[in-house]
Design a protein around this motif. Structure first.
Motif, PDB file in Angstrom:
ATOM      1  N   TYR A 100      89.068  48.476  17.915  1.00 39.07           N
ATOM      2  CA  TYR A 100      88.341  49.077  19.044  1.00 39.07           C
ATOM      3  C   TYR A 100      87.525  48.018  19.771  1.00 39.07           C
ATOM      4  N   PHE A 101      86.818  47.149  19.035  1.00 43.45           N
ATOM      5  CA  PHE A 101      86.034  46.084  19.674  1.00 43.45           C
ATOM      6  C   PHE A 101      86.938  45.194  20.536  1.00 43.45           C
ATOM      7  N   ARG A 102      88.047  44.753  19.948  1.00 48.56           N
ATOM      8  CA  ARG A 102      88.923  43.814  20.653  1.00 48.56           C
ATOM      9  C   ARG A 102      89.559  44.437  21.892  1.00 48.56           C
ATOM     10  N   GLN A 111      86.139  46.100  24.253  1.00 49.01           N
ATOM     11  CA  GLN A 111      85.108  45.123  24.569  1.00 49.01           C
ATOM     12  C   GLN A 111      83.831  45.761  25.142  1.00 49.01           C
ATOM     13  N   PRO A 112      83.233  46.698  24.417  1.00 48.18           N
ATOM     14  CA  PRO A 112      81.976  47.256  24.909  1.00 48.18           C
ATOM     15  C   PRO A 112      80.885  46.184  24.911  1.00 48.18           C
ATOM     16  N   PRO A 113      80.089  46.055  25.986  1.00 42.41           N
ATOM     17  CA  PRO A 113      78.943  45.146  25.932  1.00 42.41           C
ATOM     18  C   PRO A 113      78.060  45.506  24.740  1.00 42.41           C
ATOM     19  N   THR A 114      77.634  44.500  23.995  1.00 45.80           N
ATOM     20  CA  THR A 114      76.959  44.748  22.720  1.00 45.80           C
ATOM     21  C   THR A 114      75.685  43.916  22.609  1.00 45.80           C
ATOM     22  N   LEU A 115      74.623  44.583  22.217  1.00 45.77           N
ATOM     23  CA  LEU A 115      73.367  43.924  21.884  1.00 45.77           C
ATOM     24  C   LEU A 115      73.182  44.021  20.376  1.00 45.77           C
ATOM     25  N   ASP A 154      85.138  39.363  17.435  1.00 42.95           N
ATOM     26  CA  ASP A 154      85.958  40.338  18.150  1.00 42.95           C
ATOM     27  C   ASP A 154      85.382  40.780  19.488  1.00 42.95           C
ATOM     28  N   LEU A 155      84.085  40.603  19.676  1.00 40.90           N
ATOM     29  CA  LEU A 155      83.431  41.027  20.905  1.00 40.90           C
ATOM     30  C   LEU A 155      83.108  39.804  21.760  1.00 40.90           C
ATOM     31  N   LYS A 156      83.500  39.842  23.013  1.00 43.06           N
ATOM     32  CA  LYS A 156      83.299  38.700  23.903  1.00 43.06           C
ATOM     33  C   LYS A 156      81.929  38.737  24.585  1.00 43.06           C
ATOM     34  N   ASN A 157      81.376  39.929  24.767  1.00 44.58           N
ATOM     35  CA  ASN A 157      80.128  40.076  25.509  1.00 44.58           C
ATOM     36  C   ASN A 157      79.039  40.532  24.553  1.00 44.58           C
ATOM     37  N   VAL A 158      78.453  39.577  23.815  1.00 45.17           N
ATOM     38  CA  VAL A 158      77.470  39.885  22.777  1.00 45.17           C
ATOM     39  C   VAL A 158      76.157  39.181  23.092  1.00 45.17           C
TER      40      VAL A 158
END
Length: 317
Positions: A250-252, A255-259, A280-284
């Motif tokens: 799901y992350f890959r 790609q939900p923006p993640t804090l 797996d997440l590009k926008n962290v």
């Protein structure tokens, strides 16, 4: 008489100036409301604040607490965001049926939260995932990726790293064999000493941690039958690691923006569990705090500031 009348008129005028006018028809959107809805015959309690038309934030609590853990964060966000924080069955002010009356699994906790969001009209939302809130929230996100705008992850795992330490050895034994003997080894986690340990281990200043935390939690853990509820969920936690590959996919894919705002001294979910998200997440947006498991207790103001900046950026507000 004339002088007294003038004085009374003057005081009345001052009182009128000093007293704010309220029609009673314009509620304060930042006020925290305490509500209960019926979900599958259970009373599910939740805290709610903020304008209903604003971007929604769903706050999912950990063990052994409840929405009480967000008591300070909710008003810190509610001027700009619609904030909802439920109590799961068996926690806080929600119904706590016995293990004979309700199957305490993470699948069922997620089903209850999903139905709550639908019943109160949350069509899209960001999710704050902490501890038990992570497997509840990741189930929702993987099932309904279109509903999830962003993720805020605080000491909650989706990777094997970080759940291979000494804390997890007796828990894993209980996953493998759900015996009375193995369950008894976990009961110290349900005592007042175990609860205080969760709140105070790894913090910079134990005196900064309010006793209102364990003062809220422990009487609820001590209710008749509640230890069996907690043991059932300890066992059900074993259903989560097999789902990690699905959540990582799901992350890959989405790609939900993640804090990430993680207490690095946590003895349950150490910082080793925070770093793999970056694979797996590009926008962290990644932050480790010098505190323990319940990072909001010691660093809540800074975490709230980071959340506001993050949501402002990614929800268009």
């Amino acid at each position: 008489m004339k002088t007294k009348l003038l004085c009374r008129l003057a005081f009345a005028a001052l009182a009128a100036i000093a007293t704010p006018v309220s029609s009673g028809s314009e509620p304060n959107p930042s006020q925290v409301l305490h509500r209960t809805v019926k979900i599958d015959g259970l009373d599910i309690f939740y805290r709610e604040a903020g304008p209903r038309e604003a971007p929604a934030v769903l706050l999912l609590h950990g063990f052994p607490t409840s929405s009480h853990m967000f008591r300070n964060l909710i008003p810190a966000l509610a001027d700009k965001y619609h904030v909802v924080a439920p109590d799961y069955p068996g926690y806080g002010y929600s119904s706590a049926p016995s293990v004979a009356e309700f199957d305490y699994t993470f699948d069922n906790l997620a089903n209850v939260v999903e139905k709550l969001t639908e019943q109160i009209g949350l069509k899209e939302y960001s999710i704050y995932l902490m501890d038990y809130g992570a497997p509840v929230g990741f189930r929702l996100a993987a099932k309904h990726p279109g509903r999830v705008r962003t993720l805020i992850i605080q000491n909650g795992n989706a990777y094997e790293e970080g759940i291979d330490n000494d804390f997890w050895k007796p828990v894993r034994a209980y996953w493998k064999e759900r015996s009375e003997e193995n369950g008894d080894k976990l009961r110290p986690l349900l005592t007042i000493d175990g609860t205080k340990w969760q709140y105070t281990t790894g913090v910079r200043n134990p005196e900064a941690i309010s006793p209102d935390t364990w003062g809220h939690v422990q009487p609820l853990l001590d209710r008749p039958g509640n230890q069996e509820i907690q043991l059932a969920l300890f066992h059900s936690y074993g259903s989560n690691p097999p789902l990690y590959p699905k959540w990582q996919e799901y992350f890959r894919k989405h790609q939900p923006p993640t804090l990430i705002v993680w207490g690095k001294n946590d003895q349950i979910f150490p910082a080793a569990g925070a770093h793999p998200y970056k694979r797996d997440l590009k926008n962290v947006d990644f932050h480790l705090f010098d505190t323990g498991h319940f990072a909001l207790e010691e660093d809540g103001a800074e975490i709230a500031r980071l959340i506001r900046g993050f949501l402002d950026k990614h929800t268009g507000k």
